[in-house]
Design a protein around this motif. Structure first.
Motif, PDB file in Angstrom:
ATOM      1  N   PHE A  87      35.780 -16.111 -47.468  1.00 59.93           N
ATOM      2  CA  PHE A  87      37.218 -16.305 -47.264  1.00 59.93           C
ATOM      3  C   PHE A  87      37.893 -15.015 -46.835  1.00 59.93           C
ATOM      4  N   ILE A  88      38.820 -15.141 -45.877  1.00 59.99           N
ATOM      5  CA  ILE A  88      39.672 -14.030 -45.466  1.00 59.99           C
ATOM      6  C   ILE A  88      41.117 -14.510 -45.591  1.00 59.99           C
ATOM      7  N   VAL A 152      37.390  -8.497 -44.263  1.00 55.87           N
ATOM      8  CA  VAL A 152      36.440  -9.230 -43.418  1.00 55.87           C
ATOM      9  C   VAL A 152      35.008  -8.852 -43.794  1.00 55.87           C
ATOM     10  N   ALA A 153      34.769  -7.558 -43.976  1.00 55.26           N
ATOM     11  CA  ALA A 153      33.432  -7.104 -44.367  1.00 55.26           C
ATOM     12  C   ALA A 153      33.011  -7.735 -45.685  1.00 55.26           C
ATOM     13  N   ARG A 154      33.934  -7.810 -46.631  1.00 52.77           N
ATOM     14  CA  ARG A 154      33.636  -8.438 -47.924  1.00 52.77           C
ATOM     15  C   ARG A 154      33.319  -9.920 -47.745  1.00 52.77           C
ATOM     16  N   LEU A 164      36.156 -18.841 -43.535  1.00 56.69           N
ATOM     17  CA  LEU A 164      37.449 -19.499 -43.537  1.00 56.69           C
ATOM     18  C   LEU A 164      38.524 -18.412 -43.557  1.00 56.69           C
ATOM     19  N   ALA A 165      39.368 -18.394 -42.543  1.00 60.33           N
ATOM     20  CA  ALA A 165      40.345 -17.319 -42.383  1.00 60.33           C
ATOM     21  C   ALA A 165      41.746 -17.910 -42.350  1.00 60.33           C
ATOM     22  N   LEU A 183      36.289  -9.191 -33.846  1.00 61.41           N
ATOM     23  CA  LEU A 183      35.206  -9.142 -34.820  1.00 61.41           C
ATOM     24  C   LEU A 183      34.792 -10.555 -35.233  1.00 61.41           C
ATOM     25  N   LEU A 184      35.773 -11.428 -35.481  1.00 64.96           N
ATOM     26  CA  LEU A 184      35.455 -12.817 -35.829  1.00 64.96           C
ATOM     27  C   LEU A 184      34.731 -13.509 -34.673  1.00 64.96           C
TER      28      LEU A 184
END
Length: 229
Positions: A87-88, A152-154, A164-165, A183-184
């Protein structure tokens, strides 16, 4: 991969039933980059929470990798969430009193990854996202764009099949937003399914499919050739 059939979400209020989602039928294949758009209150974030198994109270059918999620108990949904989803969020949700490296390590601890393996994965991730120099800093010492990059890295450190953003770049400067979206898009090219919520047509253009919601109902969808791919 994700199949929704007449999915519904309703809350009981003193005034009666308040519908958030109505008869949502939707299929998202592995490796797609799908954008969910619609006005505030359309049900976008609720849909994302159900797909990501943060909310198990819904009507209709939700199948993930062929499994009936509506019939799964909380423990099973949590296991699937940990194994398959990252998740972001718009507001980053980093833990203030943990360093960048410690924030990245946390989801691996939840998955019971051993300490030495966790440290190796964190080191690789710091290098991949070019944030090695930030590893000992706390979130308050980072800019908004840097915090979202860490978020995002996490989200991807456990190699989830689905990201899921929810408005991932909504509060960022345009240049930082473009960096996150590129990046996505790169992660999607590498095979990760991406589902984002956004109000921005510019950010939606990074995906190949737009699904629109209005007042909890599906309000059409369209496919396009993604930009910056």
């Amino acid at each position: 991969m994700i199949v929704l059939d007449n999915l519904e979400k309703v809350y009981e209020t003193r005034a009666g039933k308040a519908w958030v989602l109505r008869r949502i039928s939707l299929e998202i294949r592995a490796g797609e980059f799908v954008t969910v758009m619609g006005p505030s209150g359309a049900g976008k974030s609720t849909l994302l929470a159900i797909v990501g198994m943060l909310d198990g109270a819904f009507g209709g059918t939700y199948r993930f990798l062929g499994e009936d999620i509506g019939a799964a108990d909380n423990r099973r949904r949590l296991a699937l969430h940990k194994q398959h989803f990252g998740f972001i969020f718009q507001q980053y949700h980093l833990i203030d009193d943990l360093t960048v490296a410690e924030n990245l390590e946390l989801p691996l601890e939840y998955r019971d990854v051993g300490r030495s393996e966790r440290q190796a994965i964190v080191a690789d991730t710091l290098d991949r996202f070019q944030i090695v120099g930030k590893k000992d800093l706390f979130p308050s010492q980072l800019s908004g764009g840097q915090q979202q990059l860490v978020a995002v890295a996490r989200a991807v450190i456990g190699k989830p099949g689905v990201i899921l953003a929810d408005e991932p770049v909504g509060s960022l400067h345009t240049d930082h937003g473009r960096m996150i979206m590129e990046l996505l898009a790169r992660l999607n090219r590498e095979g990760t399914t991406v589902i984002q919520v956004t109000h921005s047509a510019d950010w939606a253009a990074y995906g190949s499919r737009v699904v629109r919601l209005r007042d909890g109902w599906l309000d059409g969808e369209q496919r396009s050739s993604p930009t910056s791919r």
